[in-house]
Design an enzyme around this catalytic site. Structure first.
Site, PDB file in Angstrom:
ATOM      1  N   LYS A  22      12.314 -23.476  21.689  1.00  0.00           N
ATOM      2  CA  LYS A  22      12.429 -24.602  22.627  1.00  0.00           C
ATOM      3  C   LYS A  22      11.245 -25.564  22.482  1.00  0.00           C
ATOM      4  O   LYS A  22      11.434 -26.769  22.399  1.00  0.00           O
ATOM      5  CB  LYS A  22      12.493 -24.099  24.082  1.00  0.00           C
ATOM      6  N   ARG A  97      14.832 -22.210  35.131  1.00  0.00           N
ATOM      7  CA  ARG A  97      14.976 -20.822  34.676  1.00  0.00           C
ATOM      8  C   ARG A  97      15.740 -19.983  35.697  1.00  0.00           C
ATOM      9  O   ARG A  97      15.964 -18.802  35.443  1.00  0.00           O
ATOM     10  CB  ARG A  97      13.593 -20.203  34.462  1.00  0.00           C
ATOM     11  N   ARG A 136       3.524 -16.317  16.316  1.00  0.00           N
ATOM     12  CA  ARG A 136       3.296 -17.750  16.535  1.00  0.00           C
ATOM     13  C   ARG A 136       1.906 -18.080  17.077  1.00  0.00           C
ATOM     14  O   ARG A 136       1.278 -17.284  17.752  1.00  0.00           O
ATOM     15  CB  ARG A 136       4.394 -18.332  17.432  1.00  0.00           C
ATOM     16  N   ARG A 170      -1.110 -17.374  22.459  1.00  0.00           N
ATOM     17  CA  ARG A 170      -0.917 -17.188  23.892  1.00  0.00           C
ATOM     18  C   ARG A 170      -1.144 -15.741  24.309  1.00  0.00           C
ATOM     19  O   ARG A 170      -0.749 -14.824  23.602  1.00  0.00           O
ATOM     20  CB  ARG A 170       0.510 -17.600  24.284  1.00  0.00           C
ATOM     21  N   ARG A 181       9.715 -10.616  29.384  1.00  0.00           N
ATOM     22  CA  ARG A 181      10.186 -12.006  29.386  1.00  0.00           C
ATOM     23  C   ARG A 181      11.661 -12.080  28.979  1.00  0.00           C
ATOM     24  O   ARG A 181      12.422 -12.881  29.519  1.00  0.00           O
ATOM     25  CB  ARG A 181       9.297 -12.851  28.463  1.00  0.00           C
TER      26      ARG A 181
END
Ligand code: AMP
Length: 227
Positions: A22, A97, A136, A170, A181
């Site tokens: 996203k 969400r 990432r 992160r 998550r």
């Protein structure tokens, strides 16, 4: 006002589990169409870093991989979307969400005669998500996203976009938090696919392929909405 000369700013939503791409795709669309990316995850991380009341309340929840309360997130989004730059049109990345957030968004937009232009569901398999998320990282200077396997800088250790040599990962991009998550996504966010289907604005995109192929599909959809 003359309808022929009036353009309504686009309101696009990117739906999808953590790691679906996203953020990466929102940034590409932002560059291509001059829209503003609104990431509630980024806004919350800024609030945590700034030590605001909202940030203090959100910190432990985010570290556990759970969803921050609707009240906090809606307030943060409402303040940001009211800023003048958002009049160009927005890409919502990570919001809504929950159904409560989706209804609050509809209410906020209705107050200015706007509505959701398209909700694009990035469709991926859970098994792929852990690999994507654990690899990432982003440039600490400009926020450009990279991945250990899928997208490395052209010159190792140097950001392609701004030349910075500092990168960050992160805190919640680890295997345990990713599991929470994904669970939160399936329980609370996936029902929004039906919500937007019922509102007639849902578009589905296969997001298992290469970043640029997915970007091409998204550009086709967004190009039809942004005039
Ligand atoms: P993201 O950067 O979108 O992956 O979000 C990181 C974390 O911020 C999530 O795991 C949640 O804890 C929190 N968060 C971001 N957006 C929302 C939202 N719309 N509602 C609730 N929590 C959110």
């Amino acid at each position: 006002m003359d309808a022929a000369t009036t353009t309504t700013p686009a309101v696009l939503i990117l739906l999808g589990p953590p790691g679906a791409g996203k953020g990466t795709q929102a940034r590409m669309l932002e560059d291509k169409f001059g829209l503003v990316q609104l990431s509630t995850g980024d806004l919350l991380r800024d609030a945590v870093a700034a030590g605001t009341e909202a940030g203090k309340a959100a910190k432990a929840v985010m570290e556990a991989g759970d969803l921050v309360s609707d009240g906090i997130v809606i307030a943060i989004l409402r303040d940001r979307i009211a800023e003048p730059d958002c009049a160009k049109g927005v890409i919502l990345d990570g919001f809504p969400r929950t159904t409560v957030q989706a209804e609050a968004l509809d209410g906020l937009l209705a107050a200015t005669d706007q509505k959701v232009s398209a909700a694009i569901s990035l469709e991926v398999e859970d098994a792929e998500m852990v690999t994507r998320i654990s690899g990432r990282y982003t440039c600490a200077g400009c926020g450009e996203g990279y991945h250990d396997v899928y997208k490395t800088p052209a010159v190792e250790g140097v950001c392609d976009k701004c030349g910075n040599t500092e990168f960050k990962r992160r805190a919640d991009d680890n295997a345990e938090t990713v599991a929470s998550r994904l669970k939160a996504y399936h329980a609370q966010t996936a029902p929004l696919i039906d919500y937007y289907q019922n509102h007639g604005v849902l578009k589905r995109v296969d997001a298992m392929g290469k970043i640029n192929d997915i970007a091409g599909d998204l550009e086709g959809i967004v190009g039809e909405v942004v005039s």
